[in-house]
Design an enzyme around this catalytic site. Structure first.
Site, PDB file in Angstrom:
ATOM      1  N   SER A   1     -41.886 -37.023  42.754  1.00 23.13           N
ATOM      2  CA  SER A   1     -41.038 -36.896  41.557  1.00 23.13           C
ATOM      3  C   SER A   1     -39.540 -37.017  41.798  1.00 23.13           C
ATOM      4  O   SER A   1     -38.798 -37.373  40.889  1.00 23.13           O
ATOM      5  CB  SER A   1     -41.334 -35.576  40.846  1.00 23.13           C
ATOM      6  OG  SER A   1     -41.095 -34.473  41.697  1.00 23.13           O
TER       7      SER A   1
ATOM      8  N   GLU B   1     -29.918 -27.966  27.373  1.00 20.58           N
ATOM      9  CA  GLU B   1     -29.605 -26.904  28.335  1.00 20.58           C
ATOM     10  C   GLU B   1     -30.085 -27.371  29.694  1.00 20.58           C
ATOM     11  O   GLU B   1     -30.911 -28.270  29.788  1.00 20.58           O
ATOM     12  CB  GLU B   1     -30.268 -25.576  27.973  1.00 20.58           C
ATOM     13  CG  GLU B   1     -31.529 -25.623  27.160  1.00 20.58           C
ATOM     14  CD  GLU B   1     -32.659 -26.435  27.707  1.00 20.58           C
ATOM     15  OE1 GLU B   1     -32.870 -26.404  28.945  1.00 20.58           O
ATOM     16  OE2 GLU B   1     -33.338 -27.105  26.922  1.00 20.58           O
TER      17      GLU B   1
ATOM     18  N   LYS C   1     -36.677 -37.615  35.639  1.00 22.00           N
ATOM     19  CA  LYS C   1     -36.140 -37.057  34.393  1.00 22.00           C
ATOM     20  C   LYS C   1     -35.506 -38.107  33.468  1.00 22.00           C
ATOM     21  O   LYS C   1     -35.493 -37.952  32.255  1.00 22.00           O
ATOM     22  CB  LYS C   1     -35.143 -35.947  34.699  1.00 22.00           C
ATOM     23  CG  LYS C   1     -35.854 -34.677  35.174  1.00 22.00           C
ATOM     24  CD  LYS C   1     -34.947 -33.471  35.128  1.00 22.00           C
ATOM     25  CE  LYS C   1     -35.734 -32.181  35.292  1.00 22.00           C
ATOM     26  NZ  LYS C   1     -36.321 -32.043  36.644  1.00 22.00           N
TER      27      LYS C   1
HETATM   28  C1  LIG Z   1     -37.343 -31.043  36.993  1.00 27.16           C
HETATM   29  C2  LIG Z   1     -38.181 -31.506  38.117  1.00 27.16           C
HETATM   30  C3  LIG Z   1     -39.564 -31.160  38.223  1.00 27.16           C
HETATM   31  C4  LIG Z   1     -40.268 -30.233  37.269  1.00 27.16           C
HETATM   32  O1  LIG Z   1     -40.322 -30.584  35.927  1.00 27.16           O
HETATM   33  P1  LIG Z   1     -41.633 -31.127  35.189  1.00 27.16           P
HETATM   34  O2  LIG Z   1     -41.228 -31.244  33.778  1.00 27.16           O
HETATM   35  O3  LIG Z   1     -42.734 -30.120  35.369  1.00 27.16           O
HETATM   36  O4  LIG Z   1     -41.985 -32.409  35.816  1.00 27.16           O
HETATM   37  C5  LIG Z   1     -40.282 -31.694  39.288  1.00 27.16           C
HETATM   38  N1  LIG Z   1     -39.702 -32.500  40.212  1.00 27.16           N
HETATM   39  C6  LIG Z   1     -38.395 -32.834  40.151  1.00 27.16           C
HETATM   40  C7  LIG Z   1     -37.817 -33.719  41.207  1.00 27.16           C
HETATM   41  C8  LIG Z   1     -37.592 -32.352  39.106  1.00 27.16           C
HETATM   42  O5  LIG Z   1     -36.285 -32.693  39.062  1.00 27.16           O
END
Ligand SMILES: *Cc1c(COP(=O)(O)O)cnc(C)c1O
Length: 393
Positions: free
Chosen positions: A373, A106, A84
């Site tokens: 992610s 938000e 993020k």
């Molecule tokens: C917020 C988040 C997501 C989902 O958000 P996308 O905008 O679809 O990528 C996926 N993995 C993690 C670790 C997150 O914090």
């Protein structure tokens, strides 16, 4: 892309009061983003504050388990623990160059709120975060972190006191003070130009990935698997590969407990095109077009819409939309813990689960990249509680 459109998806479905702010943002992004100064500062922050480039890790033990080569693109190692921050740093820097003094946004689980206040502080901007009152109570520890970092957290009592109400409140606030304030949207959703801006800032993931896999394997991967809701980590990883037809792209959403519409967030399986928060996209909705709440234990996947670009790529068949169910996800967490000693975020574990549960999709000589992610420290309590409930340790 026609302006603000991905196939039939996207657009700018907002009240007139917001059009000026969106056009100003579109113009500023086009003008400022390509400059050498912006590129230097943005990449400097990604490197020295964020810790980029993140490694591409060959998961040897996990690969042995599944029977083909699996690499993890380690966004869990980015400062803050997920992808993020890439977008938050990019937009905060852009806002500063536009002469804004303040960021608003938000957040539901709090992860995007944290990334925003971090980026805001780095760029010398005030940060105010709108949160549904229910989420303020549920996410007490992230609220404390945001406050410690200096954000103002505004509980939203309107409506059901959840994310969608916080979004409406943030849009209202933005309409009232866009001259001084930037709305830092956290995923590839919302009205044009946000989906394009967020995907551009997240593309750093795929650009690095491409170089790294060429170095390690001497060729492009056969498949990239990413989880998502709005689509920002997935598009970040996919974008440099969209024209490479030999690279299969998988988008894994939250299937919830089962595929039933009441307990799932699988908008590509159960949704249809509709307007949500200023853009036309795939959404969970009833026959009247009212948005249905999504449900998944992964807070970051709990959004009823899929952003316009990922909606389009799935519709034309370039990306395969898939989902993972909770029991598969918790099993995947365990497997990743035991084989590689890594606790994945529950969101990330959806991508891991898809690879584990669908061996027929992959060949023994395939090179598969999971866009890893985020890390799961934030989810440890939930993981242990749900394992007890589902009885699947
Ligand atoms: C917020 C988040 C997501 C989902 O958000 P996308 O905008 O679809 O990528 C996926 N993995 C993690 C670790 C997150 O914090």
């Amino acid at each position: 892309m026609k302006r603000g459109r991905y196939g039939r998806y996207g657009g700018m479905y907002v009240g007139e009061v917001l059009v000026h702010a969106l056009l100003e943002l579109e113009e500023a992004f086009k003008r400022i983003y390509p400059t050498e100064e912006f590129q230097r500062e943005f990449h400097g922050l990604l490197r020295d504050y964020g810790g980029r480039p993140t490694p591409l890790y060959y998961a040897r033990n996990f690969s042995k388990l599944v029977g083909f080569k699996v690499y993890l693109k380690r966004e869990d190692l980015l400062c803050g623990g997920s992808h993020k921050l890439n977008n938050a740093l990019g937009q905060a820097l852009l806002a500063k160059k536009m002469g804004k003094r303040r960021l608003i946004t938000e957040t539901a689980a709090g992860q995007h709120g944290l990334a925003t206040v971090m980026a805001g502080n780095v760029c010398g901007l005030e940060t105010e975060i709108f949160m549904g009152i229910k989420d303020v109570q549920r996410q007490a520890s992230n609220v404390k972190k945001m406050v410690l970092l200096g954000a103002k957290v505004k509980p939203v009592k309107a409506g059901a006191g959840v994310l969608k109400d916080a979004v409406s409140e943030t849009l209202r606030e933005w309409a009232a003070c866009s001259r001084t304030t930037h709305y830092l949207i956290g995923s590839t959703v919302g009205p044009h130009p946000f989906p394009e801006i967020v995907a551009t800032f997240q593309s750093i993931i795929g650009e690095e990935l491409r170089k790294q896999v060429l170095e390690k394997e001497g060729r492009l991967p056969d498949a990239i698997v990413a989880c998502g809701s709005g689509g920002s980590n997935a598009l970040g990883a996919f974008r440099p590969f969209i024209k490479e037809k030999s690279v299969r792209l998988y988008f894994v959403e939250g299937g919830g407990e089962s595929r039933g519409a009441e307990n799932s967030a699988a908008a590509f399986q159960l949704g249809s095109p509709g307007v949500l928060h200023g853009g036309l996209m795939m959404v969970l909705q009833d026959t009247w077009g009212q948005i249905r709440p999504s449900k998944t234990r992964a807070a970051g996947l709990n959004y009823p819409g899929r952003g316009p670009e990922i909606s389009h790529l799935c519709e034309v068949g370039r990306v395969k939309p898939c989902y993972a169910l909770d029991h598969e996800v918790f099993k995947a967490v365990r497997m990743m813990c035991r084989t590689e000693g890594l606790i994945p975020a529950l969101e990330t574990a959806h991508a891991v689960a898809y690879v584990l549960s669908n061996p027929d999709e992959f060949d023994p000589d395939d090179v598969v990249v999971i866009n890893y992610s985020g890390r799961g420290d934030k989810d440890v309590e939930t993981i242990l509680r749900c394992e007890r409930e589902l009885n699947t340790p």
